[in-house]
Design a protein around this motif. Structure first.
Motif, PDB file in Angstrom:
ATOM      1  N   PHE A  64       0.841  -1.209   0.000  1.00 12.33           N
ATOM      2  CA  PHE A  64       0.000   0.000   0.000  1.00 12.33           C
ATOM      3  C   PHE A  64       0.871   1.253   0.000  1.00 12.33           C
ATOM      4  O   PHE A  64       0.638   2.185  -0.767  1.00 12.33           O
ATOM      5  N   MET A  65       1.894   1.248   0.855  1.00  7.19           N
ATOM      6  CA  MET A  65       2.751   2.425   0.979  1.00  7.19           C
ATOM      7  C   MET A  65       3.732   2.539  -0.193  1.00  7.19           C
ATOM      8  O   MET A  65       3.865   3.605  -0.779  1.00  7.19           O
ATOM      9  N   SER A  66       4.398   1.446  -0.546  1.00  7.68           N
ATOM     10  CA  SER A  66       5.449   1.522  -1.572  1.00  7.68           C
ATOM     11  C   SER A  66       4.886   1.812  -2.962  1.00  7.68           C
ATOM     12  O   SER A  66       5.562   2.425  -3.783  1.00  7.68           O
ATOM     13  N   GLU A  67       3.640   1.383  -3.222  1.00  9.11           N
ATOM     14  CA  GLU A  67       3.049   1.597  -4.546  1.00  9.11           C
ATOM     15  C   GLU A  67       2.134   2.826  -4.576  1.00  9.11           C
ATOM     16  O   GLU A  67       1.491   3.095  -5.596  1.00  9.11           O
ATOM     17  N   GLY A  68       2.064   3.573  -3.476  1.00  6.99           N
ATOM     18  CA  GLY A  68       1.231   4.786  -3.448  1.00  6.99           C
ATOM     19  C   GLY A  68      -0.227   4.503  -3.761  1.00  6.99           C
ATOM     20  O   GLY A  68      -0.874   5.252  -4.493  1.00  6.99           O
ATOM     21  N   ILE A  69      -0.752   3.418  -3.222  1.00  8.68           N
ATOM     22  CA  ILE A  69      -2.124   2.985  -3.536  1.00  8.68           C
ATOM     23  C   ILE A  69      -3.147   4.085  -3.233  1.00  8.68           C
ATOM     24  O   ILE A  69      -4.065   4.324  -4.022  1.00  8.68           O
ATOM     25  N   ALA A  70      -2.994   4.783  -2.110  1.00  8.28           N
ATOM     26  CA  ALA A  70      -3.975   5.813  -1.741  1.00  8.28           C
ATOM     27  C   ALA A  70      -4.130   6.854  -2.848  1.00  8.28           C
ATOM     28  O   ALA A  70      -5.236   7.333  -3.106  1.00  8.28           O
ATOM     29  N   LYS A 126     -12.124   9.542  -3.833  1.00  4.55           N
ATOM     30  CA  LYS A 126     -11.867   9.534  -2.390  1.00  4.55           C
ATOM     31  C   LYS A 126     -12.640  10.655  -1.705  1.00  4.55           C
ATOM     32  O   LYS A 126     -12.724  11.765  -2.210  1.00  4.55           O
ATOM     33  N   LEU A 127     -13.165  10.344  -0.513  1.00  4.87           N
ATOM     34  CA  LEU A 127     -13.881  11.351   0.275  1.00  4.87           C
ATOM     35  C   LEU A 127     -12.947  12.117   1.203  1.00  4.87           C
ATOM     36  O   LEU A 127     -13.228  13.258   1.558  1.00  4.87           O
ATOM     37  N   ASP A 128     -11.849  11.498   1.627  1.00  6.87           N
ATOM     38  CA  ASP A 128     -10.872  12.159   2.489  1.00  6.87           C
ATOM     39  C   ASP A 128      -9.554  11.400   2.391  1.00  6.87           C
ATOM     40  O   ASP A 128      -9.444  10.436   1.635  1.00  6.87           O
ATOM     41  N   SER A 129      -8.567  11.830   3.167  1.00  6.53           N
ATOM     42  CA  SER A 129      -7.241  11.199   3.078  1.00  6.53           C
ATOM     43  C   SER A 129      -7.022  10.110   4.131  1.00  6.53           C
ATOM     44  O   SER A 129      -5.945   9.528   4.194  1.00  6.53           O
ATOM     45  N   ASN A 130      -8.028   9.826   4.956  1.00  5.05           N
ATOM     46  CA  ASN A 130      -7.886   8.766   5.955  1.00  5.05           C
ATOM     47  C   ASN A 130      -7.688   7.421   5.275  1.00  5.05           C
ATOM     48  O   ASN A 130      -8.305   7.136   4.253  1.00  5.05           O
ATOM     49  N   VAL A 131      -6.833   6.592   5.881  1.00  2.00           N
ATOM     50  CA  VAL A 131      -6.644   5.219   5.409  1.00  2.00           C
ATOM     51  C   VAL A 131      -7.361   4.301   6.389  1.00  2.00           C
ATOM     52  O   VAL A 131      -7.188   4.422   7.600  1.00  2.00           O
ATOM     53  N   LEU A 132      -8.176   3.394   5.852  1.00  2.00           N
ATOM     54  CA  LEU A 132      -8.896   2.430   6.677  1.00  2.00           C
ATOM     55  C   LEU A 132      -8.299   1.048   6.488  1.00  2.00           C
ATOM     56  O   LEU A 132      -7.968   0.655   5.368  1.00  2.00           O
ATOM     57  N   SER A 133      -8.146   0.346   7.590  1.00  2.00           N
ATOM     58  CA  SER A 133      -7.765  -1.062   7.564  1.00  2.00           C
ATOM     59  C   SER A 133      -9.002  -1.808   8.048  1.00  2.00           C
ATOM     60  O   SER A 133      -9.355  -1.728   9.228  1.00  2.00           O
ATOM     61  N   ILE A 134      -9.658  -2.503   7.127  1.00  6.62           N
ATOM     62  CA  ILE A 134     -10.957  -3.121   7.408  1.00  6.62           C
ATOM     63  C   ILE A 134     -10.822  -4.634   7.455  1.00  6.62           C
ATOM     64  O   ILE A 134     -10.159  -5.244   6.609  1.00  6.62           O
ATOM     65  N   TYR A 135     -11.475  -5.223   8.449  1.00  8.68           N
ATOM     66  CA  TYR A 135     -11.481  -6.678   8.619  1.00  8.68           C
ATOM     67  C   TYR A 135     -12.914  -7.126   8.395  1.00  8.68           C
ATOM     68  O   TYR A 135     -13.819  -6.724   9.129  1.00  8.68           O
ATOM     69  N   THR A 136     -13.125  -7.958   7.358  1.00  3.68           N
ATOM     70  CA  THR A 136     -14.493  -8.273   6.950  1.00  3.68           C
ATOM     71  C   THR A 136     -14.565  -9.652   6.297  1.00  3.68           C
ATOM     72  O   THR A 136     -13.550 -10.328   6.144  1.00  3.68           O
ATOM     73  N   ASN A 137     -15.759 -10.035   5.909  1.00  4.10           N
ATOM     74  CA  ASN A 137     -15.998 -11.343   5.284  1.00  4.10           C
ATOM     75  C   ASN A 137     -15.470 -12.474   6.168  1.00  4.10           C
ATOM     76  O   ASN A 137     -14.845 -13.427   5.692  1.00  4.10           O
ATOM     77  N   TYR A 138     -15.739 -12.340   7.468  1.00  6.88           N
ATOM     78  CA  TYR A 138     -15.318 -13.355   8.436  1.00  6.88           C
ATOM     79  C   TYR A 138     -16.024 -14.684   8.162  1.00  6.88           C
ATOM     80  O   TYR A 138     -17.207 -14.707   7.853  1.00  6.88           O
ATOM     81  N   GLU A 139     -15.288 -15.778   8.338  1.00  7.86           N
ATOM     82  CA  GLU A 139     -15.896 -17.112   8.249  1.00  7.86           C
ATOM     83  C   GLU A 139     -16.465 -17.556   9.587  1.00  7.86           C
ATOM     84  O   GLU A 139     -17.112 -18.585   9.677  1.00  7.86           O
ATOM     85  N   LEU A 154      -7.132  -2.624   2.835  1.00  6.98           N
ATOM     86  CA  LEU A 154      -6.511  -1.332   3.125  1.00  6.98           C
ATOM     87  C   LEU A 154      -6.948  -0.381   2.034  1.00  6.98           C
ATOM     88  O   LEU A 154      -6.715  -0.646   0.850  1.00  6.98           O
ATOM     89  N   GLY A 155      -7.608   0.708   2.419  1.00  9.15           N
ATOM     90  CA  GLY A 155      -8.094   1.619   1.400  1.00  9.15           C
ATOM     91  C   GLY A 155      -8.642   2.902   1.982  1.00  9.15           C
ATOM     92  O   GLY A 155      -8.373   3.245   3.134  1.00  9.15           O
TER      93      GLY A 155
END
Length: 153
Positions: free
Chosen positions: A36-42, A48-61, A72-73
């Protein structure tokens, strides 16, 4: 812990499927952050609505020991343009428990918060939990990161 209402939102970013078993998530999520950081994904995320980066945990089994996705997005206004190699997902929102990690990100302060959360008897729904890396997280050695846990209403 403070209870807060989170409105529905959409995110575009990069993802990995992982598990907390045998520390696998630490390795997978660390590599995801590196990319995410090395490739400048943000900077490549459209609408984008703002510059915050979210780390989301989802689709739990299942619970936090079963496989899940980490995304990460950034929050976006639309999922109409998801760049190749990225994922887009909408989240319903709801009632969340808010925890705040304060300290040195390079020394695992956020993981420490998660370790405390896992010990608590929370009425979790395992839909989407997330961390917000915003203005207060700009200095990695003295950061504040909000950790939000989806709860039953």
């Amino acid at each position: 812990m403070q209870k807060v209402k989170i409105e529905a939102f959409k995110v575009i970013g990069i993802a990995v499927r992982t598990t907390n078993v045998n520390g696998q998530a630490g390795q997978d999520i660390g590599q995801l952050w590196g990319k995410f950081m090395s490739e400048g994904i943000a900077d490549k995320i459209p609408n984008k609505l703002d510059s915050n980066v979210l780390s989301i945990y989802t689709n739990y089994e299942g619970d936090h020991m079963k496989p899940y996705d980490t995304i990460l997005g950034c929050k976006v206004s639309s999922l109409d343009e998801v760049p190749v190699g990225m994922v887009g997902q909408a989240f319903e929102g709801g009632i969340y428990g808010k925890f705040v990690s304060k300290g040195d990100l390079t020394k695992g302060v956020v993981f420490g918060t998660w370790s405390e959360i896992w010990k608590k008897d929370l009425d979790r729904v395992y839909t989407a939990d997330f961390e917000i890396y915003g203005e207060r997280a700009q200095n990695p050695t003295d950061a504040e990161v909000d950790v939000l846990i989806a709860l039953k209403e």
